[in-house]
Structure formats: C-alpha cells, structure tokens
Design a protein around this motif. Sequence first.
Motif: not given
Length: 246
Positions: A143-146, A170-175
């Motif tokens: 949730x924090x990563x989002x 810009x961070x496209x994704x944090x998985x």
Amino acid sequence: MRNIKINIQYDGTRYSGWQSQEHDENTIQGKLTAVLRRLLEEETELAGSGRTDAGVHALGQVANFKTCSCMSCEEILEKLNHYLPEDIAVISAEEMDGRFHSRLNAVRKTYSYRIWNSSVHNVFERRYTWFIEQPLDVSAMRRAAAELTGTHDFRAFSSIKRGKKSTVRTIESIDIDQDGSAITLSFTGNGFLYHMVRILTGTLVEVGLHKKTPEDMKRILASLSREQAGVMAPAQGLFLMEVEYQ
C-alpha cells in the motif's frame, strides 16, 4: 571510430562500486577499463549507464566505449571474459551508432532489492540479501509502494546534496513479491537519485515493521526532507537488473 556497447554482470561484494576513483583502483569500471586498454592497446574511456555503490550487484549494467581497433565484438567479448576476475562477466558486446551513450540514452531502469525475512539466517544468501528477523507486513508495504509510484520530487528519498539539478523522477512501478522468507522489491522508473532505491526500501521496511504507515508516504514526499524518510537499506541486497533504451 567504432562505438561498442557491452552488457555486464557483477558481484559487487568486494568492490568500491562502479565508478573509477583516483585513489582506489578496486572498482568495476576500473577493472574493465584496465583490461580493455590491455586488449585494444589504446587509451579507452568506458562510460556506464549509471553508478552503483560499493557492495551493490548488477545483472544488467550497460556501458560503451569507442575504439579504433578492428577486433570483432565476438573476440572482444571472449577476451574480456578471459582476463576479467571471476566476479565480473561481460554477457554481450555489439557495435552501435556513434551517437549511442549508455547513460544519456537510457530511458528506463529496473532495480531489485532482496530481503530475507526469517528468524534464521540464510547462510548462502547473506551477501545478497538484507536479513530482517522481525516479521514484515508485506500488505502494508504494498500500500505504501502504491503511494510512491508516479511522478514526484524524491528529494526526501535521496542522499543528494541540495543543488540546481532536478530531483523529480517517475517511478512506473514498485512490485513486492514474497516467496516464503524471501521478499523481493522491484523498482522500475526513468531514473533514480543517489541512494534513492536503498532509502525507498528502508522506508518501506519501516512500514512493514509498523514504524511508519502507508499514509505517511505523501507527507514524506511533500517534506523534501531526508530526515523524514526511513533508514537506508544495506548495499548487499541491491541489484541493477536492466537498463532499457529506445
């Protein structure tokens, strides 16, 4: 003048990072440059896609150099791997357009950070993971990563000193993937500031330990203050996975 692009893997455990240093020859760039100059018998300047800190590893570092040599890319690849130490490997070599630059032309990078979350050490992964004994709340970390994805000023998540250069990225994704005790965080974006991935990881771990909340992320971003973010994760868990070009 030919322009050669190489893809490199390395175990950064015993090195002082990627970038050559005046008083320290024990760097990845330094080792590669020394071998290239010996092979090509000419002064060679090796440009990397970006720096990695001491102890950080790479599966997909990219670099390029220019040469007057007629040696084929296949021969360059073979000879580099013959003379390099066993913890550095060049996995491909190809000739590029003269304007190609491994750093300036990069459009996307992916890093991964590995955590071993258990009460028992993983003996064989100790050089490649951050050992955390206390259980992590992975759901809260996601949730924090989002909250951290998208385009933001990431000054609070960097060790960079104040200057004129932009700290917007810009961070496209944090998985965040969990497989038993193994937790892997993957970060993909258009660029990363000094220590940014390690500070993001440390902050997300603090969320997982309930020292911070997912909702704190917006406040930390807005603060632009390094003191508001979490600890910096140790170097050994970080890997540069891939550098992409148009």
